[in-house]
Design a protein around this motif. Structure first.
Motif, PDB file in Angstrom:
ATOM      1  N   ASP A 251       0.820  -1.210   0.000  1.00 22.76           N
ATOM      2  CA  ASP A 251       0.000   0.000   0.000  1.00 22.76           C
ATOM      3  C   ASP A 251       0.855   1.262   0.000  1.00 22.76           C
ATOM      4  N   ARG A 252       2.086   1.160  -0.472  1.00 24.65           N
ATOM      5  CA  ARG A 252       2.992   2.304  -0.485  1.00 24.65           C
ATOM      6  C   ARG A 252       3.343   2.659  -1.929  1.00 24.65           C
ATOM      7  N   ILE A 253       3.081   3.925  -2.303  1.00 21.97           N
ATOM      8  CA  ILE A 253       3.401   4.439  -3.630  1.00 21.97           C
ATOM      9  C   ILE A 253       4.595   5.379  -3.509  1.00 21.97           C
ATOM     10  N   VAL A 254       5.583   5.225  -4.389  1.00 26.86           N
ATOM     11  CA  VAL A 254       6.760   6.086  -4.378  1.00 26.86           C
ATOM     12  C   VAL A 254       6.783   6.891  -5.674  1.00 26.86           C
ATOM     13  N   ILE A 255       6.866   8.207  -5.544  1.00 24.34           N
ATOM     14  CA  ILE A 255       6.905   9.103  -6.697  1.00 24.34           C
ATOM     15  C   ILE A 255       8.259   9.801  -6.729  1.00 24.34           C
ATOM     16  N   PHE A 256       8.934   9.723  -7.863  1.00 24.55           N
ATOM     17  CA  PHE A 256      10.254  10.335  -8.023  1.00 24.55           C
ATOM     18  C   PHE A 256      10.132  11.572  -8.902  1.00 24.55           C
ATOM     19  N   ASP A 257      10.551  12.720  -8.369  1.00 23.34           N
ATOM     20  CA  ASP A 257      10.671  13.934  -9.173  1.00 23.34           C
ATOM     21  C   ASP A 257      12.114  14.011  -9.651  1.00 23.34           C
ATOM     22  N   THR A 258      12.333  13.812 -10.942  1.00 27.69           N
ATOM     23  CA  THR A 258      13.692  13.728 -11.482  1.00 27.69           C
ATOM     24  C   THR A 258      14.017  14.959 -12.327  1.00 27.69           C
ATOM     25  N   PRO A 259      15.292  15.162 -12.637  1.00 26.44           N
ATOM     26  CA  PRO A 259      15.652  16.256 -13.549  1.00 26.44           C
ATOM     27  C   PRO A 259      15.097  15.992 -14.940  1.00 26.44           C
ATOM     28  N   PRO A 260      15.018  17.007 -15.793  1.00 26.06           N
ATOM     29  CA  PRO A 260      14.566  16.799 -17.170  1.00 26.06           C
ATOM     30  C   PRO A 260      15.431  15.757 -17.878  1.00 26.06           C
ATOM     31  N   ALA A 261      14.782  14.935 -18.671  1.00 26.06           N
ATOM     32  CA  ALA A 261      15.480  13.810 -19.308  1.00 26.06           C
ATOM     33  C   ALA A 261      16.559  14.276 -20.275  1.00 26.06           C
ATOM     34  N   LEU A 262      16.327  15.387 -20.967  1.00 29.20           N
ATOM     35  CA  LEU A 262      17.285  15.873 -21.957  1.00 29.20           C
ATOM     36  C   LEU A 262      18.311  16.827 -21.373  1.00 29.20           C
ATOM     37  N   ALA A 263      18.281  17.016 -20.050  1.00 26.95           N
ATOM     38  CA  ALA A 263      19.220  17.932 -19.414  1.00 26.95           C
ATOM     39  C   ALA A 263      20.176  17.231 -18.462  1.00 26.95           C
ATOM     40  N   ALA A 264      19.802  16.067 -17.928  1.00 25.31           N
ATOM     41  CA  ALA A 264      20.654  15.350 -16.965  1.00 25.31           C
ATOM     42  C   ALA A 264      20.339  13.865 -17.041  1.00 25.31           C
ATOM     43  N   SER A 265      21.264  13.047 -16.539  1.00 25.93           N
ATOM     44  CA  SER A 265      21.151  11.589 -16.667  1.00 25.93           C
ATOM     45  C   SER A 265      20.344  10.880 -15.584  1.00 25.93           C
ATOM     46  N   PRO A 266      20.050  11.470 -14.404  1.00 24.96           N
ATOM     47  CA  PRO A 266      19.348  10.710 -13.359  1.00 24.96           C
ATOM     48  C   PRO A 266      18.024  10.099 -13.792  1.00 24.96           C
ATOM     49  N   ALA A 267      17.272  10.774 -14.661  1.00 27.45           N
ATOM     50  CA  ALA A 267      15.982  10.228 -15.093  1.00 27.45           C
ATOM     51  C   ALA A 267      16.169   8.897 -15.812  1.00 27.45           C
ATOM     52  N   ALA A 268      17.153   8.828 -16.704  1.00 25.51           N
ATOM     53  CA  ALA A 268      17.408   7.577 -17.429  1.00 25.51           C
ATOM     54  C   ALA A 268      17.883   6.482 -16.494  1.00 25.51           C
ATOM     55  N   GLU A 269      18.658   6.840 -15.479  1.00 24.63           N
ATOM     56  CA  GLU A 269      19.132   5.837 -14.523  1.00 24.63           C
ATOM     57  C   GLU A 269      17.983   5.301 -13.677  1.00 24.63           C
ATOM     58  N   LEU A 270      17.143   6.189 -13.171  1.00 28.36           N
ATOM     59  CA  LEU A 270      16.028   5.767 -12.316  1.00 28.36           C
ATOM     60  C   LEU A 270      14.945   5.033 -13.098  1.00 28.36           C
ATOM     61  N   ALA A 271      14.882   5.233 -14.410  1.00 29.60           N
ATOM     62  CA  ALA A 271      13.879   4.537 -15.224  1.00 29.60           C
ATOM     63  C   ALA A 271      14.057   3.028 -15.165  1.00 29.60           C
ATOM     64  N   GLN A 272      15.252   2.572 -14.818  1.00 30.07           N
ATOM     65  CA  GLN A 272      15.499   1.133 -14.694  1.00 30.07           C
ATOM     66  C   GLN A 272      14.910   0.542 -13.420  1.00 30.07           C
ATOM     67  N   HIS A 273      14.504   1.401 -12.478  1.00 32.39           N
ATOM     68  CA  HIS A 273      14.051   0.927 -11.171  1.00 32.39           C
ATOM     69  C   HIS A 273      12.583   1.226 -10.907  1.00 32.39           C
ATOM     70  N   VAL A 274      11.843   1.671 -11.924  1.00 33.96           N
ATOM     71  CA  VAL A 274      10.428   1.996 -11.743  1.00 33.96           C
ATOM     72  C   VAL A 274       9.593   1.176 -12.716  1.00 33.96           C
ATOM     73  N   GLY A 275       8.298   1.091 -12.400  1.00 30.79           N
ATOM     74  CA  GLY A 275       7.383   0.362 -13.273  1.00 30.79           C
ATOM     75  C   GLY A 275       6.493   1.269 -14.095  1.00 30.79           C
ATOM     76  N   GLN A 276       6.446   2.569 -13.738  1.00 31.21           N
ATOM     77  CA  GLN A 276       5.645   3.534 -14.489  1.00 31.21           C
ATOM     78  C   GLN A 276       6.413   4.854 -14.589  1.00 31.21           C
ATOM     79  N   ALA A 277       6.232   5.522 -15.712  1.00 34.76           N
ATOM     80  CA  ALA A 277       6.850   6.829 -15.914  1.00 34.76           C
ATOM     81  C   ALA A 277       5.800   7.784 -16.457  1.00 34.76           C
ATOM     82  N   LEU A 278       5.781   8.994 -15.895  1.00 34.68           N
ATOM     83  CA  LEU A 278       4.850  10.032 -16.321  1.00 34.68           C
ATOM     84  C   LEU A 278       5.680  11.142 -16.951  1.00 34.68           C
ATOM     85  N   LEU A 279       5.551  11.285 -18.259  1.00 31.53           N
ATOM     86  CA  LEU A 279       6.330  12.270 -19.008  1.00 31.53           C
ATOM     87  C   LEU A 279       5.485  13.528 -19.167  1.00 31.53           C
TER      88      LEU A 279
END
Length: 328
Positions: A251-279
Motif C-alpha cells: 500500500d505504499r506508492i513512491v513518486i520520483f521527481d527527477t531532472p529533465p530527461a534531456l538535461a541530466a542523466s538521473p531520469a534515465a538511470e532511475l527509469a530502470q528501477h520503476v514500473g511507471q513513468a509520467l512524461l
C-alpha cells in the motif's frame, strides 16, 4: 499262373533310419513329440533362517494443499520498513501561492484533473501486484524533456492527491539533485536525503524520510549533492535503497521527481528501477522530436504515460469547474 511264394512275417523288418532316430531323439514327426524322461527329484535343501526386519511404519502423507501452505509458511513474507525520520508541518499558504492542491480546501478543477491521473496510475499499480511485479509498478517516475515544463508541480500535486486515498502511503522523493525544489514548494526544511543514503551504505533511508501533517504523505529530500551523483545512482546501492523503501509494503506508492530527461542523466538511470513513468510536456511548447528523444531515454521503463500540462483547451470540450461540495 506263376506261383507266388508266401511272405514270412514272423521276422520283423529292420528299423528305418527315421525310426531309429525317433527312438533315440524323438525326431520322427509321424510319431508325435516324445516326452523327455523325468529326472528323479532331489531332496530339497534345508532352508536358512533369515531374520526378518520389521517393516517401517509409513506415516500418512499430508494433502498437497497442506504441503504447499507449509512450504509457503517456511518463507515468511518480508515486513515493510517503517519510516522513522523527522516530522514537519507543510505550509498551506505556500501550497496556495504555488497553485498546488491544499487537502483542506474545497474541491477544485485542478484536484479533479489529478484524480483522473492518479486513477490510471493506481490501476496499473494494482495490475502489477496481480502480475507479481507490484513493488516495481508502485514506483512512479515523473519527468519532462526540458526544464520549465511543470514536472515538479505535477509530481507534488500527484503525491497530495494520492495521499487522500484511504489506506495508502505516498513517498515523494526529490531525485532532482541539480535543482531540488520539492521541500521548498512544501515549505519544509531538510538537509539529508536520498543522495546521503546512496553515498553511505551505513545510512538507513527510512531514517531520512520526513513524515508530514498531511495524512499518508511522506517526503524524502534530495540530500547532499556532489560531483558523483550520477555514479551513485548507477551503482547497485540504488536498487538496495529502493527495495528497502518498497519491499513488503503493498500500500505504499513512491513518486520520483527527477531532472529533465534531456538535461541530466538521473531520469534515465532511475527509469530502470520503476514500473511507471509520467512524461510531463507543456502544451504548445514541447516539440515532437524532444518528446521522442525523452521517451527513448526512459525506455528502460516499459510503461510510459504522457501528461499534457498547461493545456488551454480540450478537443472534447471537457472542462472541470466548480460544482459544489457538501461537508468538509
Amino acid at each position: 499262373m506263376t506261383e507266388h511264394s508266401k511272405i514270412d512275417r514272423t521276422h520283423a523288418r529292420p528299423a528305418s533310419l527315421f525310426e531309429r532316430a525317433d527312438a533315440a531323439f524323438g525326431l520322427d514327426p509321424r510319431s508325435g513329440p516324445k516326452v523327455p524322461p523325468v529326472a528323479p527329484a532331489l531332496p530339497p535343501a534345508p532352508e536358512r533362517a533369515i531374520p526378518r526386519q520389521p517393516a517401517p511404519t509409513r506415516q500418512p502423507e499430508a494433502p498437497i494443499a497442506s504441503r504447499i501452505s507449509a512450504d509457503a509458511s517456511a518463507a515468511p513474507a518480508p515486513q515493510p520498513v517503517a519510516f522513522c525520520g523527522p516530522f514537519a508541518r507543510i505550509d498551506r499558504d505556500q501550497l496556495r501561492d504555488g497553485g498546488l492542491i491544499v487537502p483542506e480546501d474545497p474541491v477544485t478543477g485542478l484536484l479533479e484533473e489529478f484524480r483522473i491521473v492518479k486513477r490510471e496510475l493506481l490501476a496499473d499499480a494494482r495490475a502489477g501486484g496481480v502480475a507479481h511485479d507490484g513493488a516495481l509498478a508502485r514506483r512512479i517516475l515523473v519527468c519532462s524533456p526540458h526544464p520549465g515544463e511543470g514536472k515538479t508541480y505535477c509530481a507534488t500535486n500527484l503525491a497530495i492527491a494520492l495521499a487522500a486515498e484511504r489506506g495508502i502511503e505516498v513517498l515523494l522523493v526529490d531525485a532532482d539533485m541539480v535543482k531540488p525544489s520539492v521541500t521548498d514548494r512544501l515549505g519544509i526544511e531538510a538537509e539529508l536525503g536520498l543522495m546521503d543514503a546512496l553515498a553511505d551504505s551505513a545510512v538507513l533511508p527510512e531514517e531520512l524520510v520526513i513524515a508530514t501533517d498531511i495524512e499518508g504523505l511522506f517526503v524524502l529530500p534530495a540530500g547532499t549533492a556532489s560531483r558523483r551523483d550520477a555514479e551513485y545512482l548507477a551503482s547497485a546501492r540504488t536498487a538496495e535503497v529502493l527495495d528497502r523503501l518498497t519491499e513488503g509494503a503493498p500500500d505504499r506508492i513512491v513518486i520520483f521527481d527527477t531532472p529533465p530527461a534531456l538535461a541530466a542523466s538521473p531520469a534515465a538511470e532511475l527509469a530502470q528501477h520503476v514500473g511507471q513513468a509520467l512524461l510531463v510536456v507543456r502544451a504548445d511548447q514541447t516539440s515532437r522530436p524532444a518528446l521522442e528523444d525523452a521517451q527513448q531515454l526512459l525506455s528502460a521503463c516499459g510503461n510510459i504515460k504522457l501528461l499534457l500540462n498547461a493545456a488551454r483547451y480540450s478537443p472534447s470540450g471537457r472542462r472541470f469547474g466548480s460544482y459544489g461540495t457538501r461537508g468538509k
